[in-house]
Scaffold this motif. Structure first.
Motif, short mmCIF file in Angstrom:
data_model
loop_
_atom_site.label_atom_id
_atom_site.label_comp_id
_atom_site.label_asym_id
_atom_site.label_seq_id
_atom_site.Cartn_x
_atom_site.Cartn_y
_atom_site.Cartn_z
N TYR A 177 31.66 75.98 63.83
CA TYR A 177 32.79 76.21 64.74
C TYR A 177 32.27 76.40 66.15
O TYR A 177 31.09 76.69 66.37
N LEU A 231 36.81 79.55 68.90
CA LEU A 231 37.46 80.23 67.78
C LEU A 231 37.45 81.74 67.98
O LEU A 231 38.46 82.41 67.76
N VAL A 245 39.85 74.41 56.96
CA VAL A 245 39.90 74.20 58.41
C VAL A 245 41.19 74.77 58.99
O VAL A 245 41.18 75.47 60.01
N LEU A 302 41.08 78.61 59.30
CA LEU A 302 40.24 79.12 60.38
C LEU A 302 40.87 78.84 61.74
O LEU A 302 40.83 79.70 62.63
N VAL A 331 36.57 73.31 64.60
CA VAL A 331 36.04 73.78 63.32
C VAL A 331 35.70 72.56 62.45
O VAL A 331 36.48 71.60 62.40
#
Length: 379
Positions: A321, A325, A353, A356, A372
């Motif tokens: 990532y 993020l 994915v 996240l 990601v």
């Protein structure tokens, strides 16, 4: 200081014309006055343009001031128009103002001429400034709209550079998403089969965001694709060699994770160039941080691209990532174990994915590009 005025004067009495000129010059105006007394000469003079002011008698033989006013408002609507007349009733004066005259002055009260001229010129100047401002605003809006179209087009091109389909890798799933903070960004991911049964994949982050970062992103992606058939450490060396001049000239750098997956052997080899946002979540929930690390591409210093390796077992998940993020919602204090816990119960790579990406809970504006990539060992 004298104020130079170019005036068109519709007047059939030379003495009255001279008196008007003398009145203006007495008050400090240096006037270039063109006197005409009929419609043909008036129209011809009006076509020449360049007049600052029009003065007109109301009644002339064969031609009247209201007709002159209509011509001016049709042909040169921005020029101030003042009636200077010997007689003009109140109703007629009001009608003239309604039809576009700036003001009116009686010849027996020429003391009003200078204030009327000053006000007319001031209003004309203000209208011109307003016109210029509106024109600049229109041009700015057109430029903004054009820029938006170009950015949308650039965003489409950038999105098309990213892989569109998940690759078919026996025993594995790969999925990824990239959300730029602006219409275009500096994050990217990529994958390709570099030789039969061996897949290369990359997640990169160019310093900054927006168009400049996007241009470097495309350059970095192309450089990596051209050398991805080499071992990861050799690919990184060759890619930086190709990119170094561009990175130095732009005073930028690129962090990235580049790996090769030997599907049959379930063996992962990789190089981490200053990226650091990568971990392996094992099937039992244990989290393994991947090492070694090297300097980002474009950062001066010794470039020893240490190559790491790992064997992936069924249920293991490789997570890559970008810093977008964790920057999306700093209050969450996201770390690798926290991210790993949010993968529990997910059944495939796209779901992982999505989980996240959604974790920061940010809607709308992103402070940084967010990307990601997940590699899931399914058997």
């Amino acid at each position: 200081m004298s104020k130079h005025l170019r005036i068109l004067h519709l007047e059939d009495d030379p003495r009255d014309a001279e008196l008007v000129e003398a009145t203006l010059e007495t008050e400090g105006y240096a006037c270039n006055i063109r006197v005409v007394d009929n419609s043909d000469d008036f129209i011809a003079a009006l076509a020449e343009d360049g007049f600052d002011l029009i003065l007109a008698d109301f009644a002339l033989p064969g031609f009247d001031g209201m007709s002159a006013l209509r011509l001016v408002r049709t042909l040169q609507p921005e020029i101030p128009f003042i009636f200077v007349s010997g007689r003009m009733g109140e109703e007629t004066a009001i009608d003239s103002l309604k039809n576009g005259a700036t003001d009116y002055v009686l010849k027996n009260r020429l003391s009003r001429l200078l204030p009327a001229v000053k006000r007319a010129l001031l209003e004309a100047s203000e209208r011109e400034e307003l016109r210029k401002a509106e024109e600049a605003l229109r041009e700015s809006e057109m430029h903004r709209l054009q820029l938006e179209v170009e950015l949308r087009y650039a965003a489409e091109i950038q999105a098309n550079l990213l892989p569109r389909r998940q690759p078919h890798i026996p025993g594995f799933e790969i999925a990824a998403r990239c959300l730029p903070a602006k219409q275009v960004g500096g994050d990217f991911f990529d994958w390709q089969e570099v030789c039969p049964g061996v897949w290369g994949f990359t997640l990169g982050d160019v310093m900054g965001k927006g168009m400049a970062a996007a241009m470097l992103m495309a350059t970095a992606r192309a450089a990596l694709r051209s050398v991805a058939h080499n071992r990861p450490q050799e690919a990184m060396r060759l890619a930086e060699q190709a990119l170094l001049t561009d990175l130095e000239n732009s005073e930028s750098f690129v962090t990235l994770f580049h790996g090769q997956l030997h599907a049959a052997a379930r063996r992962l080899t990789f190089v981490d160039c200053g990226h650091g946002y990568a971990f392996l979540r094992h099937a039992d929930g244990a989290v393994e941080t991947l090492s070694p690390h090297a300097l980002p591409m474009g950062v001066p210093g010794p470039k020893i691209y240490g190559e790491g390796a790992a064997i992936l077992e069924k249920g293991d998940i490789l997570v890559l990532y970008s810093d977008g993020l964790i920057d999306a919602n700093p209050e969450l204090a996201l770390d690798n174990p926290t991210l790993a816990r949010h993968l529990e119960g997910a059944t495939d790579a796209p779901e992982m994915v999505d989980r996240l990406i959604a974790l920061p809970g940010v809607k709308g504006f992103l402070p940084d590009d967010l990307t990601v990539l997940v590699v899931y060992c399914t058997e």
